[in-house]
Scaffold this motif. Structure first.
Motif, PDB file in Angstrom:
ATOM      1  N   ARG A 105     -10.229 -13.944 -79.306  1.00  0.00           N
ATOM      2  CA  ARG A 105     -10.114 -12.583 -79.073  1.00  0.00           C
ATOM      3  C   ARG A 105      -9.950 -12.214 -77.915  1.00  0.00           C
ATOM      4  O   ARG A 105     -10.184 -10.941 -77.428  1.00  0.00           O
ATOM      5  CB  ARG A 105     -11.281 -11.742 -79.986  1.00  0.00           C
ATOM      6  CG  ARG A 105     -11.764 -12.178 -81.219  1.00  0.00           C
ATOM      7  CD  ARG A 105     -10.838 -11.908 -82.483  1.00  0.00           C
ATOM      8  NE  ARG A 105     -10.480 -10.548 -82.422  1.00  0.00           N
ATOM      9  CZ  ARG A 105      -9.047 -10.194 -82.900  1.00  0.00           C
ATOM     10  NH1 ARG A 105      -8.505 -10.975 -83.352  1.00  0.00           N
ATOM     11  NH2 ARG A 105      -8.851  -9.085 -82.968  1.00  0.00           N
ATOM     12  N   LYS A 138      -3.086 -13.794 -89.139  1.00  0.00           N
ATOM     13  CA  LYS A 138      -2.861 -12.624 -88.111  1.00  0.00           C
ATOM     14  C   LYS A 138      -2.265 -12.625 -87.096  1.00  0.00           C
ATOM     15  O   LYS A 138      -1.454 -11.942 -86.448  1.00  0.00           O
ATOM     16  CB  LYS A 138      -4.334 -11.679 -88.074  1.00  0.00           C
ATOM     17  CG  LYS A 138      -4.990 -11.019 -89.276  1.00  0.00           C
ATOM     18  CD  LYS A 138      -5.990 -10.369 -89.102  1.00  0.00           C
ATOM     19  CE  LYS A 138      -6.704  -9.907 -90.517  1.00  0.00           C
ATOM     20  NZ  LYS A 138      -8.090  -9.233 -90.181  1.00  0.00           N
ATOM     21  N   GLU A 141       1.486 -13.464 -87.740  1.00  0.00           N
ATOM     22  CA  GLU A 141       2.174 -12.413 -88.251  1.00  0.00           C
ATOM     23  C   GLU A 141       2.425 -11.214 -87.181  1.00  0.00           C
ATOM     24  O   GLU A 141       3.591 -10.737 -86.970  1.00  0.00           O
ATOM     25  CB  GLU A 141       1.331 -11.358 -89.291  1.00  0.00           C
ATOM     26  CG  GLU A 141       1.209 -12.293 -90.779  1.00  0.00           C
ATOM     27  CD  GLU A 141       0.482 -11.551 -91.826  1.00  0.00           C
ATOM     28  OE1 GLU A 141       0.640 -11.966 -92.840  1.00  0.00           O
ATOM     29  OE2 GLU A 141      -0.578 -10.769 -91.602  1.00  0.00           O
ATOM     30  N   SER A 142       1.343 -11.050 -86.448  1.00  0.00           N
ATOM     31  CA  SER A 142       1.639 -10.064 -85.195  1.00  0.00           C
ATOM     32  C   SER A 142       2.698 -10.605 -84.166  1.00  0.00           C
ATOM     33  O   SER A 142       3.292  -9.722 -83.471  1.00  0.00           O
ATOM     34  CB  SER A 142       0.299  -9.887 -84.436  1.00  0.00           C
ATOM     35  OG  SER A 142      -0.083 -10.800 -83.733  1.00  0.00           O
TER      36      SER A 142
END
Length: 156
Positions: A105, A138, A141-142
């Motif tokens: 992250r 994710k 996809e981003s």
């Protein structure tokens, strides 16, 4: 903390192989599967990396915090007969995307992905494939990856 990115060289292979096995173990166990005890991947991975790095059919970028490798990426290059959505016939197969859990992250995976995608473009790839882990969907996809519902596989 300063994250430094560099391409994989033979100097890091033993460390990368350990990380790759740790990654695969994490993915297997998170899916409720048991890691097969009779499969030793070390020699096979060493052979793969040495052959494909030398042939230019594999590239990997690494993220470092000091001397510690905290993230990996990999792109294998393949070729098949050209088709409408990939007139070059050259494909990138994305793999080995992994970030140490203590560094997740923080944008490291995106930086690594960006570097191997640029390598695939420079190689002439018209398409990049990945079998994404649940954790990675994710990110992909981003970045702009799209699901392909026709993907199937056959295991021997």
């Amino acid at each position: 903390m300063e994250i430094v990115y560099k391409k994989l060289s033979e100097n890091e292979l033993s460390r990368i192989i350990k990380m790759r096995i740790d990654q695969l173990t994490e993915e297997y166990t998170s899916e409720g599967r048991t890691v097969p005890e009779d499969v030793d991947l070390e020699a096979s991975l060493m052979d793969f990396y040495k052959r494909n790095l030398a042939a230019g059919t594999y590239v990997s970028w690494l993220a470092f915090d000091g001397d510690k490798i905290i993230g990996t990426s990999g792109m294998s290059f393949a070729e098949k007969p050209p088709y409408f959505s990939c007139p070059s016939g050259k494909l990138g197969i994305l793999s080995s995307m992994y970030t140490n859990p203590n560094y997740r992250r923080m944008g490291i995976a995106t930086q690594l992905l960006d570097r191997v995608v640029k390598e695939a473009k420079e190689y002439g790839c018209g398409t990049i494939y990945i079998t994404a882990s649940d954790m990675g969907v994710k990110l992909y996809e981003s970045y702009g990856f799209k699901h392909n519902g026709n993907f199937m596989q056959y295991n021997f």
